[in-house]
Design a protein around this motif. Structure first.
Motif, PDB file in Angstrom:
ATOM      1  N   LEU A  81       0.822  -1.209   0.000  1.00  0.00           N
ATOM      2  CA  LEU A  81       0.000   0.000   0.000  1.00  0.00           C
ATOM      3  C   LEU A  81       0.856   1.258   0.000  1.00  0.00           C
ATOM      4  CD1 LEU A  81      -2.651  -1.270   2.553  1.00  0.00           C
ATOM      5  CD2 LEU A  81      -3.125  -0.699   0.166  1.00  0.00           C
ATOM      6  N   LEU A  82       1.972   1.234   0.726  1.00  0.00           N
ATOM      7  CA  LEU A  82       2.878   2.381   0.717  1.00  0.00           C
ATOM      8  C   LEU A  82       3.401   2.660  -0.684  1.00  0.00           C
ATOM      9  CD1 LEU A  82       5.126   1.976   3.908  1.00  0.00           C
ATOM     10  CD2 LEU A  82       3.333   3.672   3.518  1.00  0.00           C
ATOM     11  N   HIS A  83       3.683   1.601  -1.438  1.00  0.00           N
ATOM     12  CA  HIS A  83       4.224   1.788  -2.783  1.00  0.00           C
ATOM     13  C   HIS A  83       3.224   2.464  -3.723  1.00  0.00           C
ATOM     14  CE1 HIS A  83       8.139   0.112  -2.349  1.00  0.00           C
ATOM     15  NE2 HIS A  83       7.735  -1.085  -2.024  1.00  0.00           N
ATOM     16  N   SER A  84       1.947   2.482  -3.346  1.00  0.00           N
ATOM     17  CA  SER A  84       0.936   3.192  -4.140  1.00  0.00           C
ATOM     18  C   SER A  84       0.378   4.407  -3.404  1.00  0.00           C
ATOM     19  CB  SER A  84      -0.200   2.236  -4.531  1.00  0.00           C
ATOM     20  OG  SER A  84       0.250   1.292  -5.480  1.00  0.00           O
ATOM     21  N   PHE A  85       1.105   4.848  -2.372  1.00  0.00           N
ATOM     22  CA  PHE A  85       0.764   6.056  -1.617  1.00  0.00           C
ATOM     23  C   PHE A  85      -0.603   5.972  -0.934  1.00  0.00           C
ATOM     24  CE2 PHE A  85       3.538   9.018  -4.502  1.00  0.00           C
ATOM     25  CZ  PHE A  85       4.662   8.326  -4.107  1.00  0.00           C
ATOM     26  N   TRP A  86      -1.032   4.761  -0.571  1.00  0.00           N
ATOM     27  CA  TRP A  86      -2.275   4.657   0.196  1.00  0.00           C
ATOM     28  C   TRP A  86      -1.901   4.586   1.671  1.00  0.00           C
ATOM     29  CZ3 TRP A  86      -6.904   0.998  -1.331  1.00  0.00           C
ATOM     30  CH2 TRP A  86      -8.078   1.539  -0.809  1.00  0.00           C
ATOM     31  N   PHE A  87      -1.524   5.732   2.211  1.00  0.00           N
ATOM     32  CA  PHE A  87      -0.913   5.795   3.524  1.00  0.00           C
ATOM     33  C   PHE A  87      -1.864   5.401   4.640  1.00  0.00           C
ATOM     34  CE2 PHE A  87       0.940   9.171   0.800  1.00  0.00           C
ATOM     35  CZ  PHE A  87       2.166   8.562   0.591  1.00  0.00           C
ATOM     36  N   TYR A  88      -3.118   5.823   4.539  1.00  0.00           N
ATOM     37  CA  TYR A  88      -4.086   5.547   5.599  1.00  0.00           C
ATOM     38  C   TYR A  88      -4.285   4.045   5.772  1.00  0.00           C
ATOM     39  CZ  TYR A  88      -8.323   6.107   8.422  1.00  0.00           C
ATOM     40  OH  TYR A  88      -9.254   6.064   9.428  1.00  0.00           O
ATOM     41  N   GLU A  89      -4.484   3.336   4.670  1.00  0.00           N
ATOM     42  CA  GLU A  89      -4.686   1.891   4.778  1.00  0.00           C
ATOM     43  C   GLU A  89      -3.391   1.174   5.142  1.00  0.00           C
ATOM     44  OE1 GLU A  89      -7.275   0.168   5.060  1.00  0.00           O
ATOM     45  OE2 GLU A  89      -8.637   1.843   4.706  1.00  0.00           O
ATOM     46  N   ALA A  90      -2.244   1.721   4.722  1.00  0.00           N
ATOM     47  CA  ALA A  90      -0.966   1.141   5.138  1.00  0.00           C
ATOM     48  C   ALA A  90      -0.822   1.247   6.653  1.00  0.00           C
ATOM     49  CB  ALA A  90       0.183   1.855   4.443  1.00  0.00           C
ATOM     50  N   GLU A  91      -1.193   2.399   7.203  1.00  0.00           N
ATOM     51  CA  GLU A  91      -1.113   2.570   8.654  1.00  0.00           C
ATOM     52  C   GLU A  91      -2.001   1.553   9.369  1.00  0.00           C
ATOM     53  OE1 GLU A  91      -1.887   5.877  12.187  1.00  0.00           O
ATOM     54  OE2 GLU A  91      -1.978   6.509  10.085  1.00  0.00           O
ATOM     55  N   ARG A  92      -3.157   1.272   8.822  1.00  0.00           N
ATOM     56  CA  ARG A  92      -4.053   0.284   9.440  1.00  0.00           C
ATOM     57  C   ARG A  92      -3.368  -1.084   9.524  1.00  0.00           C
ATOM     58  NH1 ARG A  92      -9.558   0.721   9.442  1.00  0.00           N
ATOM     59  NH2 ARG A  92      -9.637   1.937   7.500  1.00  0.00           N
ATOM     60  N   ALA A  93      -2.708  -1.483   8.440  1.00  0.00           N
ATOM     61  CA  ALA A  93      -2.039  -2.783   8.414  1.00  0.00           C
ATOM     62  C   ALA A  93      -0.902  -2.834   9.429  1.00  0.00           C
ATOM     63  CB  ALA A  93      -1.517  -3.076   7.005  1.00  0.00           C
ATOM     64  N   PHE A  94      -0.102  -1.766   9.504  1.00  0.00           N
ATOM     65  CA  PHE A  94       1.022  -1.755  10.438  1.00  0.00           C
ATOM     66  C   PHE A  94       0.535  -1.709  11.889  1.00  0.00           C
ATOM     67  CE2 PHE A  94       3.275   0.342   6.715  1.00  0.00           C
ATOM     68  CZ  PHE A  94       3.941  -0.827   6.356  1.00  0.00           C
ATOM     69  N   ALA A 105       9.768  -3.948  15.918  1.00  0.00           N
ATOM     70  CA  ALA A 105      10.432  -2.700  15.515  1.00  0.00           C
ATOM     71  C   ALA A 105      10.026  -2.269  14.118  1.00  0.00           C
ATOM     72  CB  ALA A 105      11.945  -2.881  15.588  1.00  0.00           C
ATOM     73  N   MET A 106       9.907  -3.225  13.187  1.00  0.00           N
ATOM     74  CA  MET A 106       9.617  -2.857  11.805  1.00  0.00           C
ATOM     75  C   MET A 106       8.176  -2.404  11.616  1.00  0.00           C
ATOM     76  SD  MET A 106      12.418  -2.831  10.298  1.00  0.00           S
ATOM     77  CE  MET A 106      11.965  -2.686   8.566  1.00  0.00           C
ATOM     78  N   ALA A 107       7.275  -2.844  12.499  1.00  0.00           N
ATOM     79  CA  ALA A 107       5.905  -2.331  12.435  1.00  0.00           C
ATOM     80  C   ALA A 107       5.904  -0.836  12.757  1.00  0.00           C
ATOM     81  CB  ALA A 107       5.005  -3.097  13.400  1.00  0.00           C
ATOM     82  N   TYR A 108       6.712  -0.440  13.754  1.00  0.00           N
ATOM     83  CA  TYR A 108       6.852   0.989  14.054  1.00  0.00           C
ATOM     84  C   TYR A 108       7.499   1.730  12.882  1.00  0.00           C
ATOM     85  CZ  TYR A 108       5.416   0.873  18.967  1.00  0.00           C
ATOM     86  OH  TYR A 108       4.684   0.776  20.120  1.00  0.00           O
ATOM     87  N   TRP A 109       8.482   1.098  12.236  1.00  0.00           N
ATOM     88  CA  TRP A 109       9.115   1.711  11.067  1.00  0.00           C
ATOM     89  C   TRP A 109       8.083   1.932   9.956  1.00  0.00           C
ATOM     90  CZ3 TRP A 109       9.686  -0.296   6.054  1.00  0.00           C
ATOM     91  CH2 TRP A 109      10.544   0.415   5.203  1.00  0.00           C
ATOM     92  N   GLY A 110       7.225   0.936   9.727  1.00  0.00           N
ATOM     93  CA  GLY A 110       6.174   1.080   8.725  1.00  0.00           C
ATOM     94  C   GLY A 110       5.222   2.212   9.065  1.00  0.00           C
ATOM     95  N   LEU A 111       4.868   2.340  10.349  1.00  0.00           N
ATOM     96  CA  LEU A 111       3.995   3.433  10.765  1.00  0.00           C
ATOM     97  C   LEU A 111       4.655   4.786  10.516  1.00  0.00           C
ATOM     98  CD1 LEU A 111       2.547   2.074  14.138  1.00  0.00           C
ATOM     99  CD2 LEU A 111       1.263   2.567  12.052  1.00  0.00           C
ATOM    100  N   ALA A 112       5.944   4.872  10.801  1.00  0.00           N
ATOM    101  CA  ALA A 112       6.658   6.128  10.575  1.00  0.00           C
ATOM    102  C   ALA A 112       6.619   6.503   9.102  1.00  0.00           C
ATOM    103  CB  ALA A 112       8.105   6.008  11.061  1.00  0.00           C
ATOM    104  N   ARG A 113       6.809   5.534   8.228  1.00  0.00           N
ATOM    105  CA  ARG A 113       6.760   5.809   6.796  1.00  0.00           C
ATOM    106  C   ARG A 113       5.362   6.219   6.366  1.00  0.00           C
ATOM    107  NH1 ARG A 113       8.121   2.230   2.481  1.00  0.00           N
ATOM    108  NH2 ARG A 113       7.851   4.207   1.385  1.00  0.00           N
ATOM    109  N   ALA A 114       4.352   5.548   6.897  1.00  0.00           N
ATOM    110  CA  ALA A 114       2.971   5.840   6.500  1.00  0.00           C
ATOM    111  C   ALA A 114       2.577   7.261   6.870  1.00  0.00           C
ATOM    112  CB  ALA A 114       2.016   4.830   7.137  1.00  0.00           C
ATOM    113  N   VAL A 115       2.947   7.710   8.068  1.00  0.00           N
ATOM    114  CA  VAL A 115       2.507   9.038   8.491  1.00  0.00           C
ATOM    115  C   VAL A 115       3.487  10.124   8.059  1.00  0.00           C
ATOM    116  CG1 VAL A 115       1.253   8.075  10.435  1.00  0.00           C
ATOM    117  CG2 VAL A 115       3.568   8.926  10.798  1.00  0.00           C
ATOM    118  N   GLU A 116       4.746   9.754   7.750  1.00  0.00           N
ATOM    119  CA  GLU A 116       5.689  10.744   7.233  1.00  0.00           C
ATOM    120  C   GLU A 116       5.238  11.238   5.873  1.00  0.00           C
ATOM    121  OE1 GLU A 116      10.379  11.120   5.859  1.00  0.00           O
ATOM    122  OE2 GLU A 116       9.444   9.166   6.086  1.00  0.00           O
ATOM    123  N   GLU A 117       4.793  10.313   5.020  1.00  0.00           N
ATOM    124  CA  GLU A 117       4.372  10.678   3.671  1.00  0.00           C
ATOM    125  C   GLU A 117       2.923  11.135   3.628  1.00  0.00           C
ATOM    126  OE1 GLU A 117       6.495  10.864   1.360  1.00  0.00           O
ATOM    127  OE2 GLU A 117       8.155   9.791   2.271  1.00  0.00           O
TER     128      GLU A 117
END
Length: 757
Positions: A81-94, A105-117
């Protein structure tokens, strides 16, 4: 039934707050018990319901350290989802990854990427990306060296450095440089890792196009279906050598049919290269995917970050295809979409704002002056941008109708707004082009041809320059070189007219209006071959245009004949003949309300069907222990006359038992609402008023129309307090319902009329 009068408000607040205050004196009530996350403010924003396995989002496996295979599954979904800029749904998954494995740790990393973008917290003091990446960094000792480098790359990008970021200014350029250095290390140490390469390509978009293209080719040599590689290639070549992205445009839409942005982005490339049929297919599919998602996820246009841009772009493309009726339909959808004080208000790029501009644009291009002047068509607001646009478009309409007296008045109103430019610097260049254009058109209308042409030519140059850099779609309502070309034709100067139309085609390839003008200019010059070439391109472009368009009739009046011919760089499908129903519906409508099955204070069953024919203001609150909830109910109660006037009932639902509600009603007096019980949270879950990640209730305020459809809703850690907005929304909801009923009645009368014949 009524609440105590205003003088009693303070006493009521003290009484209602008593349980809360008492609890605080012994053991403070945690914030999450009042709807806020017990993980802190960073978790108060974003999704609060669990994810589902999404289809059509592409595949992008990113192996991480985990003891739970299900965590890897949801992490991969979030990454795709991040690769298609669907940040909100990516955050839900993480978030669900953290639910399953709280110290990942990587779930937190995914959240950081989702809300950073994606969208940040509504509270500027809360940098959600920084909070999440700090949590990831705390846990990076438990992951692989490869994962540690990913975390450290994001630390370099996101976290402030007191030596680097002086005077509170975040040095984005240097942070990005440090970020890319760590990604380069990742790529060198792990030559098979496509995810590191995908992030490096994303970071380099536009700054090193050829280098980025080589990285993308490396990814696709290993994973031909990587969604990020195709997506980033499209962004990389947008507005510079766009033909380089055509192959990825086709593949990306095929690989990722379930994400609106994946259908949308190829439309950018197709528009830039003049492939308007493909552009329309792309944007139309994108809006349909988003409408289907909104219906399935119980959300609204203002919850979807790309929806307004998407539908505005589709409307513009339909204008290019000679389809003003479709463009007006989509502009109207944007204008009529539910407003929201936070996400769809007066902001320049809100769905409502771009809808207003889209409607004015299409009516101006197609010279539908009476509709443009009709006060019911466009809901102009008391903001600077609307003030200058209203004066500008009304002046254009009066000039188009030949009413110079009224045109002069509108031009004067536009000129008077110049005094406010100092406080509206962002609109200065736009305003000045409008002002110069209006002066030129007014001079031409008065017969001052030389002066008018000079002013219009200068305005056209300025409009060309600002839109040449990036027009997606153009912010200015009309390509002024085409307008200049028409003015030259009116002045019997087809040579200069042809030059102006050719210049317009430099800005917008295969532009309908420029091609029509070019046919007429070359026909007047006796250059038949060039006129036929322009006519062939025009006829292909307008193969499904609305009948009787003056801009097409003018070209056909030259008696230039040609077979339709596509001059674009790749084959195109026909927009009208391409079935898009599989992507979703053509129109956004309020979604059917979920089942409401609750009990009143006497234990009697209550459902929404009991109120069919009435609007329902449905409030999920957290009980009498929540003083904010009680304040909300009190404020809603103060609008009793409005609810009665608007055919609206108020239902307030909490987890309190019927007996507790009965006692509360006796203790606090009659409320102008029906207090209802949902003691097992079944209804709260159906209406998304429950946090699945933390198993807590949420505040919700929901508007349901008289047909049982949800028109607007707000869920979260705080109750919605703007009752004046609720009144206006229900008034608007009733008006739209009335319009829908009128349309149905007209259709029914039409059917009866046909049957009678």
């Amino acid at each position: 039934m009524h609440l105590p009068s205003a003088p009693c408000v303070f006493a009521l607040a003290v009484i209602l707050g008593a349980p809360f205050l008492t609890a605080q004196s012994a053991a403070p009530v945690a914030a999450y018990q009042l709807g806020h996350s017990f993980h802190g403010e960073s978790f108060d924003s974003g999704p609060r319901q669990k994810p589902w396995e999404m289809q059509g989002i592409g595949e992008a496996h990113f192996p991480i350290t985990t003891k739970n295979p299900e965590v890897q599954k949801w992490f991969d979904q979030g990454n795709a989802l991040l690769h298609s800029f669907w940040f909100y749904e990516a955050e839900r998954a993480f978030r669900w990854c953290l639910k399953l494995e709280p110290d990942n740790a990587m779930a937190y990393w995914g959240l950081a990427r989702a809300v950073e973008e994606g969208p940040r917290s509504s509270n500027p003091e809360v940098d959600r990306a920084a909070e999440f990446i700090r949590e990831a960094a705390k846990r990076k000792g438990g992951v692989s060296d490869r994962e540690r480098l990913f975390i450290e790359a994001s630390e370099a990008a996101i976290l402030r450095d007191p030596l680097l970021d002086k005077d509170s200014e975040f040095n984005y350029e240097e942070h990005n440089r440090r970020y890319k250095k760590v990604l380069e290390t990742l790529c060198l140490r792990y030559p098979e890792d496509v995810e590191a390469r995908a992030l490096l390509a994303l970071a380099n978009i536009g700054s090193s196009r050829y280098g980025t293209e080589l990285i993308i080719r490396e990814i696709l040599s290993r994973e031909p279906g990587h969604p990020g590689a195709h997506h980033y290639r499209i962004h990389n070549w947008d507005y510079h050598e766009p033909e380089q992205a055509l192959e990825s445009c086709r593949k990306y839409t095929e690989l990722v049919p379930g994400i609106g942005h994946a259908q949308h982005m190829p439309g950018h490339i197709y528009s830039v290269v003049g492939m308007w049929h493909e552009a329309a297919i792309s944007m139309d599919a994108a809006t349909r995917v988003e409408k289907r998602y909104m219906k399935e996820s119980l959300t609204f246009p203002f919850n979807n970050w790309n929806y307004g841009h998407n539908l505005n772009y589709l409307s513009y493309i339909q204008e290019q295809l000679g389809m003003p009726r479709a463009a007006i339909f989509n502009s109207r959808q944007l204008i009529d979409a539910p407003l929201d004080p936070k996400h769809n208000g007066d902001e320049t790029y809100s769905a409502h704002s771009v809808g207003i501009r889209a409607m004015a644009r299409v009516l101006t291009k197609y010279e539908r002056w009476d509709e443009l002047l009709d006060a019911k068509t466009i809901p102009w607001r008391d903001i600077f941008l609307d003030k200058i646009n209203k004066a500008y478009f009304e002046a254009r309409a009066y000039l188009g109708k030949g009413d110079l007296q009224k045109a002069e008045k509108s031009i004067s109103e536009h000129a008077a707004l110049k005094k406010d430019l100092e406080k509206n610097k962002d609109e200065e260049e736009y305003y000045e082009i409008q002002a110069q254009e209006l002066k030129g058109r007014y001079a031409l209308a008065r017969g001052e041809t030389i002066e008018g042409l000079g002013l219009l030519a200068e305005a056209a140059k300025r409009e060309f320059d600002i839109q040449k850099s990036y027009a997606d779609p153009p912010f200015y309502p009309q390509a002024l070189y085409s307008s200049l070309g028409e003015a030259y034709l009116d002045a019997k100067s087809p040579v200069l007219g042809a030059r102006a139309f050719e210049k317009a085609l430099e800005l917008t390839r295969n532009d309908l209006f420029a091609l029509s003008g070019l046919v007429r200019a070359y026909a007047a010059l006796g250059e038949r071959a060039k006129a036929e070439d322009a006519m062939a391109r025009l006829l292909f472009l307008a193969s499904d245009a609305d009948p009787g368009l003056p801009i097409l009739q003018k070209a056909k009046a030259t008696c230039i004949n040609a077979a339709p011919r596509d001059s674009s760089p790749a084959p195109q499908r026909n927009y009208v003949l391409t079935s898009l129903e599989r992507f979703g519906p053509n129109r956004w409508e309020p979604y059917e309300a979920p089942k409401l099955d609750v009990r009143d204070a006497q234990g009697k069953r209550v459902t929404l069907e009991d109120y069919r024919g009435k609007n329902v203001l449905l409030v999920f609150y957290l009980g009498t222990e929540c003083p904010h909830c009680m304040r909300q109910l009190h404020d809603i109660g103060g609008k009793k006359a409005d609810w009665e006037r608007l055919n609206t009932v108020v239902l307030a639902v909490s987890s309190a038992t019927p007996a507790k509600n009965a006692a509360a009603t006796k203790e606090f007096g009659d409320l102008p609402v029906r207090v209802l019980s949902d003691d097992k949270f079944e209804n709260a879950r159906r209406f998304h008023s429950y946090d699945d990640f933390e198993d807590i209730e949420l505040h919700s305020t929901i508007l349901i129309d008289s047909n049982g459809r949800v028109y607007w809703a707000r869920m979260g850690g705080d109750p919605f307090s703007d009752t004046a907005f609720l009144v206006k929304q229900i008034e608007r909801m009733n008006e739209l319902r009335s319009q829908e009923a009128e349309v149905r009645s007209q259709k029914s009368d039409g059917v009866r009329s046909v049957a009678a014949r």
